[in-house]
Design a protein around this motif. Structure first.
Motif, short mmCIF file in Angstrom:
data_model
loop_
_atom_site.label_atom_id
_atom_site.label_comp_id
_atom_site.label_asym_id
_atom_site.label_seq_id
_atom_site.Cartn_x
_atom_site.Cartn_y
_atom_site.Cartn_z
N GLN A 49 0.08 -12.19 -3.05
CA GLN A 49 0.69 -12.36 -1.73
C GLN A 49 -0.17 -11.70 -0.65
O GLN A 49 -0.28 -12.22 0.46
CB GLN A 49 2.10 -11.76 -1.73
N ALA A 50 -0.79 -10.57 -0.96
CA ALA A 50 -1.67 -9.91 0.01
C ALA A 50 -3.02 -10.63 0.09
O ALA A 50 -3.53 -10.89 1.18
CB ALA A 50 -1.87 -8.45 -0.38
N LEU A 63 -2.94 -2.80 6.25
CA LEU A 63 -1.98 -2.20 7.18
C LEU A 63 -1.53 -3.22 8.22
O LEU A 63 -0.35 -3.27 8.59
CB LEU A 63 -2.60 -0.98 7.88
N ILE A 64 -2.45 -4.05 8.67
CA ILE A 64 -2.11 -5.09 9.65
C ILE A 64 -1.09 -6.07 9.05
O ILE A 64 -0.14 -6.49 9.72
CB ILE A 64 -3.39 -5.81 10.13
N LEU A 65 -1.26 -6.40 7.77
CA LEU A 65 -0.27 -7.26 7.10
C LEU A 65 1.09 -6.57 7.04
O LEU A 65 2.13 -7.20 7.25
CB LEU A 65 -0.74 -7.61 5.68
N TRP A 66 1.07 -5.26 6.75
CA TRP A 66 2.33 -4.50 6.70
C TRP A 66 3.01 -4.49 8.08
O TRP A 66 4.22 -4.69 8.19
CB TRP A 66 2.05 -3.07 6.23
N LEU A 67 2.21 -4.30 9.12
CA LEU A 67 2.77 -4.27 10.48
C LEU A 67 3.31 -5.64 10.89
O LEU A 67 4.32 -5.73 11.61
CB LEU A 67 1.70 -3.80 11.48
N LYS A 68 2.67 -6.71 10.45
CA LYS A 68 3.20 -8.05 10.73
C LYS A 68 4.55 -8.23 10.06
O LYS A 68 5.47 -8.83 10.63
CB LYS A 68 2.22 -9.12 10.25
N LEU A 84 7.20 -12.49 3.53
CA LEU A 84 6.77 -11.09 3.66
C LEU A 84 5.72 -10.76 2.61
O LEU A 84 5.86 -11.14 1.44
CB LEU A 84 7.98 -10.16 3.49
N VAL A 85 4.68 -10.05 3.02
CA VAL A 85 3.63 -9.64 2.08
C VAL A 85 4.13 -8.49 1.21
O VAL A 85 3.86 -8.44 0.02
CB VAL A 85 2.35 -9.24 2.85
N PHE A 86 4.87 -7.58 1.82
CA PHE A 86 5.38 -6.39 1.10
C PHE A 86 6.86 -6.59 0.75
O PHE A 86 7.69 -5.72 1.01
CB PHE A 86 5.18 -5.13 1.95
#
Length: 325
Positions: free
Chosen positions: A186-187, A252-257, A270-272
């Motif tokens: 996913q990431a 981190l940018i993926l987490w913030l999205k 969602l990635v996470f």
């Protein structure tokens, strides 16, 4: 390596195979697109198909010429990579020298320039003279992340071949079918342009660890900032993952999205996704503009690090920004 063995880029494959089959191969091509989109593999498949003695528009992989291309020792195929930071004029002159000799039985000479946008000005001008006087049986392939960075005069003398990132869902299907970790897939599909690059990323050292570190530092920043600052120093700026700061920021940018999505009431893709409970609580504890500002700051931090900003100070700044103090 054959056209059929490459996943995706169907339009490019069709165009190249048609040109071979109809004997309308251009004297020069620019393969432009993001790293990992299959440009290098396509150039190799193109060369094999051009030299193959068995199939009319693809590589059989079995004949002597196919095997020579596969193993990098075909006498009429020249593959040029940057010497250090750039492709230098001496490399282009050596290429021209090699092409002054007659080709072997194939009757075709071919050269591939990797990272062609990294030619020095002198090398680019030397190549331009080469392209301005194309020999009848010479084919060039210039591989680049950014074709627009090449000289306009080079661009005008070559056929533009754009490579597009593969659709994430298609990449995900392929990687999951191989048995790759769903959370890492996913990431990776958000960070890579093709399945080969995503696979290398997943299987590379530190990918899973960096994902965990993003989660850990995000949680610590929001609850115990001093602990997060210490951990980032121990792990990232001065620790064993110091060469992975760029990947950490990408993740981190993926987490913030994800946080922006959750903060605005969305939960698609969602990635996470395995961290949904605590992330949803934190996302709603601050206004959406907070997460958007953090996202913008993370992107800006990436740019600053490319221009040699101090890694420790820039990472501390983004962690403080997360906390919102």
């Amino acid at each position: 390596m054959s056209f059929q063995s490459i996943v995706g880029q169907e339009r490019v494959k069709q165009m190249l195979q048609t040109s071979i089959r109809t004997d309308k191969v251009s004297h020069a091509y620019i393969f432009t697109g993001p790293s990992g989109s299959g440009r290098r593999e396509m150039a190799k498949a193109f060369a094999m198909a051009m030299y193959c003695k068995v199939l009319p528009d693809d590589a059989c992989g079995e004949c002597l010429d196919c095997r020579k291309v596969e193993h990098g020792n075909h006498p009429d195929l020249h593959w040029v990579k940057p010497d250090g930071a750039s492709i230098k004029i001496e490399q282009i002159r050596e290429l021209q020298k090699q092409f002054a000799y007659r080709s072997t039985a194939s009757g075709l000479k071919m050269y591939v320039l990797e990272s062609a946008d990294r030619m020095t000005t002198q090398a680019a001008n030397s190549l331009l003279k080469f392209l301005e006087e194309p020999a009848s049986h010479v084919v060039a392939v210039l591989i680049t992340d950014n074709g627009q960075a090449l000289l306009p005069t080079i661009r005008s003398r070559a056929q533009w071949v754009p490579f597009l990132p593969m659709a994430r869902n298609r990449m995900k299907e392929l990687l999951l079918a191989e048995g790759q970790s769903p959370l890492l897939v996913q990431a990776a599909v958000h960070l890579a342009a093709g399945p080969e690059a995503a696979r290398e990323m997943i299987q590379g050292n530190g990918f899973a660890e960096i994902r965990n570190l993003v989660i850990q530092l995000a949680r610590e920043s929001l609850s115990r900032l001093p602990s997060a600052l210490l951990l980032s120093q121990q792990k990232l700026t001065k620790g064993e993952l110091s060469d992975k700061i760029g990947l950490w920021l990408d993740m981190l940018i993926l987490w913030l999205k994800d946080m922006v999505q959750l903060g605005t009431g969305h939960q698609q893709e969602l990635v996470f996704s395995d961290q949904l409970d605590w992330m949803a609580r934190e996302a709603l504890s601050r206004p959406p503009v907070h997460w958007i500002t953090c996202l913008e700051q993370a992107v800006e931090t990436q740019k600053r690090l490319r221009f040699n900003a101090n890694p420790q100070l820039t990472l501390e700044h983004i962690l403080i920004q997360l906390k919102g103090v």
